[in-house]
Design a protein around this motif. Structure first.
Motif, mmCIF file in Angstrom:
data_model
loop_
_atom_site.group_PDB
_atom_site.id
_atom_site.type_symbol
_atom_site.label_atom_id
_atom_site.label_comp_id
_atom_site.label_asym_id
_atom_site.label_seq_id
_atom_site.Cartn_x
_atom_site.Cartn_y
_atom_site.Cartn_z
ATOM 1 N N ILE A 250 -32.766 -11.659 19.621
ATOM 2 C CA ILE A 250 -31.444 -11.540 18.716
ATOM 3 C C ILE A 250 -32.102 -12.622 17.492
ATOM 4 C CG2 ILE A 250 -29.146 -12.215 18.451
ATOM 5 C CD1 ILE A 250 -29.619 -9.885 20.383
ATOM 6 N N TYR A 251 -31.851 -12.020 16.401
ATOM 7 C CA TYR A 251 -31.940 -12.959 15.190
ATOM 8 C C TYR A 251 -33.612 -13.257 15.263
ATOM 9 C CZ TYR A 251 -26.919 -13.364 15.239
ATOM 10 O OH TYR A 251 -25.688 -13.166 15.291
ATOM 11 N N SER B 71 -20.336 -16.803 13.865
ATOM 12 C CA SER B 71 -21.281 -16.206 12.693
ATOM 13 C C SER B 71 -20.769 -16.527 11.289
ATOM 14 C CB SER B 71 -21.246 -14.621 12.843
ATOM 15 O OG SER B 71 -21.787 -14.186 14.061
ATOM 16 N N PRO B 72 -20.613 -18.071 11.071
ATOM 17 C CA PRO B 72 -19.974 -18.544 9.827
ATOM 18 C C PRO B 72 -21.079 -18.161 8.712
ATOM 19 C CG PRO B 72 -20.831 -20.345 11.021
ATOM 20 C CD PRO B 72 -20.681 -19.239 11.955
ATOM 21 N N LEU B 73 -22.132 -17.930 8.974
ATOM 22 C CA LEU B 73 -23.262 -17.388 8.170
ATOM 23 C C LEU B 73 -23.558 -15.860 7.977
ATOM 24 C CD1 LEU B 73 -25.622 -20.593 8.620
ATOM 25 C CD2 LEU B 73 -23.709 -20.391 7.141
ATOM 26 N N GLY B 74 -22.337 -15.511 8.295
ATOM 27 C CA GLY B 74 -22.637 -13.658 8.131
ATOM 28 C C GLY B 74 -23.668 -13.221 9.059
ATOM 29 N N ARG B 75 -24.060 -13.798 10.165
ATOM 30 C CA ARG B 75 -25.048 -13.485 11.114
ATOM 31 C C ARG B 75 -26.344 -13.677 10.423
ATOM 32 N NH1 ARG B 75 -23.065 -11.445 15.576
ATOM 33 N NH2 ARG B 75 -21.305 -10.516 15.762
ATOM 34 N N GLY B 76 -26.486 -14.623 9.674
ATOM 35 C CA GLY B 76 -27.763 -15.127 8.904
ATOM 36 C C GLY B 76 -27.878 -14.473 7.650
ATOM 37 N N PHE B 77 -27.061 -13.827 6.953
ATOM 38 C CA PHE B 77 -27.237 -12.878 6.028
ATOM 39 C C PHE B 77 -27.050 -13.812 4.830
ATOM 40 C CE2 PHE B 77 -26.886 -9.886 2.683
ATOM 41 C CZ PHE B 77 -27.497 -8.863 3.103
ATOM 42 N N ILE B 78 -26.168 -14.874 5.013
ATOM 43 C CA ILE B 78 -25.738 -15.516 3.678
ATOM 44 C C ILE B 78 -26.933 -16.570 3.491
ATOM 45 C CG2 ILE B 78 -23.923 -17.248 3.056
ATOM 46 C CD1 ILE B 78 -21.884 -15.936 4.633
ATOM 47 N N PRO C 66 -33.434 -4.234 4.339
ATOM 48 C CA PRO C 66 -33.265 -3.848 5.723
ATOM 49 C C PRO C 66 -34.302 -3.921 6.533
ATOM 50 C CG PRO C 66 -31.872 -2.482 4.316
ATOM 51 C CD PRO C 66 -32.751 -3.040 3.427
ATOM 52 N N ASP C 67 -35.715 -3.662 5.896
ATOM 53 C CA ASP C 67 -36.928 -3.965 6.588
ATOM 54 C C ASP C 67 -37.210 -5.479 7.066
ATOM 55 O OD1 ASP C 67 -37.277 -1.077 6.251
ATOM 56 O OD2 ASP C 67 -38.180 -1.222 4.384
ATOM 57 N N ASP D 84 -36.574 -5.159 16.855
ATOM 58 C CA ASP D 84 -35.752 -5.026 17.891
ATOM 59 C C ASP D 84 -34.447 -6.013 17.681
ATOM 60 O OD1 ASP D 84 -36.848 -7.364 18.076
ATOM 61 O OD2 ASP D 84 -37.194 -7.112 20.355
ATOM 62 N N ASP D 85 -34.357 -6.347 16.357
ATOM 63 C CA ASP D 85 -33.163 -6.792 15.988
ATOM 64 C C ASP D 85 -31.816 -6.443 15.926
ATOM 65 O OD1 ASP D 85 -31.139 -8.623 14.140
ATOM 66 O OD2 ASP D 85 -32.651 -9.991 13.489
ATOM 67 N N PHE D 86 -30.796 -6.640 16.742
ATOM 68 C CA PHE D 86 -29.671 -5.896 16.874
ATOM 69 C C PHE D 86 -28.816 -5.525 15.441
ATOM 70 C CE2 PHE D 86 -27.210 -9.605 16.524
ATOM 71 C CZ PHE D 86 -25.826 -9.331 16.694
ATOM 72 N N ARG D 87 -29.094 -6.502 14.591
ATOM 73 C CA ARG D 87 -28.568 -6.435 13.212
ATOM 74 C C ARG D 87 -28.877 -4.989 12.471
ATOM 75 N NH1 ARG D 87 -29.902 -12.235 10.916
ATOM 76 N NH2 ARG D 87 -31.988 -11.591 11.795
ATOM 77 N N ARG D 88 -30.019 -4.606 12.949
ATOM 78 C CA ARG D 88 -30.237 -3.323 12.387
ATOM 79 C C ARG D 88 -29.245 -1.962 12.570
ATOM 80 N NH1 ARG D 88 -35.548 -1.616 10.829
ATOM 81 N NH2 ARG D 88 -37.034 -3.400 10.706
ATOM 82 N N TYR D 89 -28.540 -2.360 13.569
ATOM 83 C CA TYR D 89 -27.721 -1.260 14.026
ATOM 84 C C TYR D 89 -26.266 -1.539 13.539
ATOM 85 C CZ TYR D 89 -31.561 -0.637 17.065
ATOM 86 O OH TYR D 89 -32.670 -0.393 17.484
ATOM 87 N N ILE D 90 -25.937 -2.730 12.687
ATOM 88 C CA ILE D 90 -24.571 -2.871 12.428
ATOM 89 C C ILE D 90 -24.522 -2.513 10.994
ATOM 90 C CG2 ILE D 90 -23.188 -4.893 11.393
ATOM 91 C CD1 ILE D 90 -24.494 -6.595 13.494
ATOM 92 N N PRO D 91 -23.366 -1.581 10.620
ATOM 93 C CA PRO D 91 -23.228 -0.869 9.400
ATOM 94 C C PRO D 91 -23.368 -1.599 8.136
ATOM 95 C CG PRO D 91 -21.759 0.059 10.918
ATOM 96 C CD PRO D 91 -22.480 -1.190 11.655
ATOM 97 N N ARG D 92 -23.070 -3.065 8.064
ATOM 98 C CA ARG D 92 -22.856 -3.812 6.829
ATOM 99 C C ARG D 92 -24.291 -4.241 6.594
ATOM 100 N NH1 ARG D 92 -19.166 -8.769 8.104
ATOM 101 N NH2 ARG D 92 -17.745 -6.898 7.764
ATOM 102 N N PHE D 93 -25.225 -3.923 7.629
ATOM 103 C CA PHE D 93 -26.841 -4.349 7.134
ATOM 104 C C PHE D 93 -27.677 -3.138 7.009
ATOM 105 C CE2 PHE D 93 -25.363 -8.019 10.002
ATOM 106 C CZ PHE D 93 -25.059 -8.885 8.634
#
Length: 333
Positions: free
Chosen positions: A33-34, A213-220, A227-228, A233-242
């Protein structure tokens, strides 16, 4: 300077305004994860957090499953009394330690089984804050929370929490036994709690709010550029906003945050967390690396002006759902 402490809810629990989310410290179902996790670094991170006054650890039996609680046990061994431990149950884990994300079990008999397993895995005889990870739509919340309240009477659990439930469910649960904390995703990216009645209800009932997730799952953080950049195997690949176009639209939001952060001499992460704290709630940013702990802790000392808060909020929220369609159906029950 030690991080400030606050009362979480109205039942007597006191915690640092910032806790440590431990989910990313272990793989889940064999997938990292992450990004890649390292047990030695993760334990060092927990120890460094304690030095900074961040003694509130957030884990769950679903993380691993069970591996995360066992890692936390290693980290706190010999110092249990120095930590406030929060863990969660609800995703069904069978006798072979196999878990299906699609199955929630809130039946009273499973509550008992889950807590005994968590106590063993954490190497402790009590849990400070015990959450229902997701509400079981097949079981009245009164039955689940009634079983959880028995654990408080027995001294196995000190305080009760819920995660990602609707205001109506929170009210029903709170009528059975006082709920100390409600945990949900909340950040500059994700502000549904402001519009669906959750924040209004917790304030009315005297329930504490815990932003995960106050950092937007690390995106912020601004470290992701495409996306690459997510590990395979990072689960964020399967989240629509990413995914796809959503990723790049949300990257524009990050750039706006970066611009204001630079003007204030902060990292984007510090600015985003300072915004969360400006709302009078607690947060549990996740990290598994020592280098980020002090940076995150410093965010609790940042004060934002009303104009800066308004400016940040004017950027809007992330586009795209925060989970896949199946997981979205488990929210706000």
């Amino acid at each position: 300077m030690a991080i400030k402490r606050v009362k979480l809810g109205s039942q007597g629990l006191e915690v640092p305004v910032e806790g440590l989310g431990c989910m990313g410290m272990t793989a889940i179902g064999g997938n990292d994860i992450y990004g890649k996790a390292d047990e030695t670094e993760a334990i060092a991170t927990i120890h460094r957090a304690l030095e900074l006054g961040i003694n509130w650890l957030d884990t769950a039996d679903a993380y691993g499953p069970l591996l995360n609680e066992r890692l936390v046990a290693k980290a706190i061994k010999g110092n249990r009394e120095k930590y406030t431990i929060a863990t969660k149950f609800g995703f069904y884990i069978d006798e072979n330690e196999h878990m299906e994300w699609s199955v929630i079990n809130g039946r009273p008999e499973y509550v008992r089984k889950a807590v005994e397993r968590s106590l063993q895995n954490l190497g402790t005889d009590y849990i400070d804050l015990y959450y229902l990870h997701r509400a079981d739509p097949a079981v009245p919340i009164e039955d689940t929370v009634g079983a959880m309240s028995d654990l408080v009477k027995e001294g196995k659990v000190k305080y009760l929490g819920l995660s990602e439930v609707s205001p109506e469910t929170l009210r029903k649960a709170h009528a059975v036994h006082p709920i100390t904390a409600l945990q949900t995703e909340y950040s500059l990216f994700e502000r549904e709690a402001e519009t669906n009645g959750v924040l209004d209800t917790i304030r009315e009932l005297g329930v504490g709010f815990v932003a995960y997730s106050p950092l937007g799952r690390g995106f912020i953080t601004g470290e992701l550029k495409s996306p690459d950049d997510f590990p395979a195997d990072d689960f964020r690949r399967y989240i629509p906003r990413f995914q796809g176009e959503n990723f790049y639209k949300n990257l524009e939001l990050v750039k706006a945050i970066q611009h204001l952060a630079a003007a204030k001499g902060l990292t984007p992460s510090q600015l985003a967390m300072a915004w969360v704290f400006s709302k009078g709630v607690t947060a549990i940013p996740g990290t598994k690396r020592v280098k980020y702990i002090a940076q995150n802790a410093a965010a609790a000392e940042v004060t934002l002006s009303p104009a800066e808060i308004s400016q940040l909020e004017s950027y809007g929220v992330a586009v795209g759902n925060r989970y896949d369609s199946h997981s979205m159906n488990m929210l706000n029950i």
